[in-house]
Design a protein around this motif. Structure first.
Motif, PDB file in Angstrom:
ATOM      1  N   VAL A   1      25.301  -1.297  -3.075  1.00 34.59           N
ATOM      2  CA  VAL A   1      26.568  -1.205  -3.790  1.00 34.59           C
ATOM      3  C   VAL A   1      26.265  -1.145  -5.279  1.00 34.59           C
ATOM      4  O   VAL A   1      25.380  -1.832  -5.766  1.00 34.59           O
ATOM      5  CB  VAL A   1      27.529  -2.386  -3.463  1.00 34.59           C
ATOM      6  CG1 VAL A   1      26.917  -3.716  -3.827  1.00 34.59           C
ATOM      7  CG2 VAL A   1      28.881  -2.211  -4.138  1.00 34.59           C
ATOM      8  N   ASN A   2      26.975  -0.277  -5.957  1.00 34.06           N
ATOM      9  CA  ASN A   2      26.864  -0.143  -7.406  1.00 34.06           C
ATOM     10  C   ASN A   2      28.008   0.761  -7.843  1.00 34.06           C
ATOM     11  O   ASN A   2      28.750   1.277  -7.011  1.00 34.06           O
ATOM     12  CB  ASN A   2      25.507   0.451  -7.808  1.00 34.06           C
ATOM     13  CG  ASN A   2      25.171   0.221  -9.271  1.00 34.06           C
ATOM     14  OD1 ASN A   2      25.861  -0.494  -9.987  1.00 34.06           O
ATOM     15  ND2 ASN A   2      24.105   0.846  -9.720  1.00 34.06           N
TER      16      ASN A   2
ATOM     17  N   LYS B   1      30.367  -5.924 -13.954  1.00 35.79           N
ATOM     18  CA  LYS B   1      29.963  -5.049 -12.844  1.00 35.79           C
ATOM     19  C   LYS B   1      29.070  -5.803 -11.867  1.00 35.79           C
ATOM     20  O   LYS B   1      29.318  -5.775 -10.655  1.00 35.79           O
ATOM     21  CB  LYS B   1      29.229  -3.809 -13.360  1.00 35.79           C
ATOM     22  CG  LYS B   1      30.148  -2.735 -13.869  1.00 35.79           C
ATOM     23  CD  LYS B   1      29.357  -1.522 -14.269  1.00 35.79           C
ATOM     24  CE  LYS B   1      29.193  -1.571 -15.746  1.00 35.79           C
ATOM     25  NZ  LYS B   1      28.947  -0.389 -16.461  1.00 35.79           N
TER      26      LYS B   1
ATOM     27  N   CYS C   1      29.323   2.648  -2.233  1.00 41.42           N
ATOM     28  CA  CYS C   1      28.745   1.771  -1.217  1.00 41.42           C
ATOM     29  C   CYS C   1      28.019   2.624  -0.187  1.00 41.42           C
ATOM     30  O   CYS C   1      28.545   3.670   0.232  1.00 41.42           O
ATOM     31  CB  CYS C   1      29.823   0.978  -0.489  1.00 41.42           C
ATOM     32  SG  CYS C   1      30.768  -0.152  -1.514  1.00 41.42           S
TER      33      CYS C   1
ATOM     34  N   CYS D   1      33.357   2.569  -7.544  1.00 39.00           N
ATOM     35  CA  CYS D   1      32.342   1.854  -6.784  1.00 39.00           C
ATOM     36  C   CYS D   1      31.761   2.773  -5.711  1.00 39.00           C
ATOM     37  O   CYS D   1      32.502   3.501  -5.054  1.00 39.00           O
ATOM     38  CB  CYS D   1      32.989   0.639  -6.127  1.00 39.00           C
ATOM     39  SG  CYS D   1      31.876  -0.352  -5.126  1.00 39.00           S
TER      40      CYS D   1
ATOM     41  N   TRP E   1      29.960  -6.402  -7.978  1.00 39.30           N
ATOM     42  CA  TRP E   1      29.130  -5.797  -6.923  1.00 39.30           C
ATOM     43  C   TRP E   1      28.491  -6.873  -6.049  1.00 39.30           C
ATOM     44  O   TRP E   1      28.431  -6.728  -4.824  1.00 39.30           O
ATOM     45  CB  TRP E   1      28.052  -4.887  -7.501  1.00 39.30           C
ATOM     46  CG  TRP E   1      28.486  -3.828  -8.471  1.00 39.30           C
ATOM     47  CD1 TRP E   1      27.732  -3.314  -9.496  1.00 39.30           C
ATOM     48  CD2 TRP E   1      29.730  -3.090  -8.543  1.00 39.30           C
ATOM     49  NE1 TRP E   1      28.434  -2.350 -10.188  1.00 39.30           N
ATOM     50  CE2 TRP E   1      29.660  -2.195  -9.632  1.00 39.30           C
ATOM     51  CE3 TRP E   1      30.906  -3.130  -7.798  1.00 39.30           C
ATOM     52  CZ2 TRP E   1      30.703  -1.339  -9.974  1.00 39.30           C
ATOM     53  CZ3 TRP E   1      31.959  -2.279  -8.148  1.00 39.30           C
ATOM     54  CH2 TRP E   1      31.849  -1.396  -9.214  1.00 39.30           C
TER      55      TRP E   1
END
Length: 141
Positions: free
Chosen positions: A48-49, A27, A57, A55, A31
């Motif tokens: 972002v995560n 991850k 953003c 995902c 990211w």
């Protein structure tokens, strides 16, 4: 030069919601790459995560950008990079659709925290439940 601040919360999932991003290491790698790629393309990606199958953003559009093109650039390049580097066992792809909602200046910090805390959030709620909440909250039909 125009002064523009238009925040958009974008959410997109892996094709068929396959949980490709099943380790913290993967991850973080993905990211970070999405953030780096956005920066190289002049996309202001504030945060972002995500989770194993999607995902989040937080972006801010400039005067010459639109949501469709920005999302296409983020998803397309990251898919290509993930496959080129063989980060998943099978061919990786994002789903075609995505969510995008505007974020008022007063809510930016709240959205940042929401995005930052995806791991904790999804211990309590699945992506399907989150998806349904987005549909209802933002009146998508």
């Amino acid at each position: 030069m125009p002064f523009i601040k238009i925040y958009i919360h974008v959410v997109f999932s892996t094709r068929n919601r396959i949980p490709y991003f099943n380790t913290s290491e993967l991850k973080i790698k993905v990211w970070k790459h999405i953030k780096k790629n956005a920066n190289e393309k002049g996309i202001f990606l504030d945060m972002v995560n995500g989770y194993s199958d999607h995902c989040h953003c937080l972006i801010s559009l400039s005067s010459n950008q639109n949501i469709e093109k920005v999302v296409q650039l983020l998803k397309g390049e990251s898919s290509h990079w993930i496959n080129k580097n063989q980060l998943t066992q099978e061919k990786f792809a994002w789903q075609d659709e995505y969510f995008a909602v505007s974020v008022s200046e007063s809510m930016v910090e709240s959205v940042r925290n929401y995005i930052k805390n995806q791991e904790n959030h999804h211990r309590k709620k699945s992506f399907i439940e989150e998806y349904q909440e987005f549909i209802e909250k933002y009146n998508f039909k």
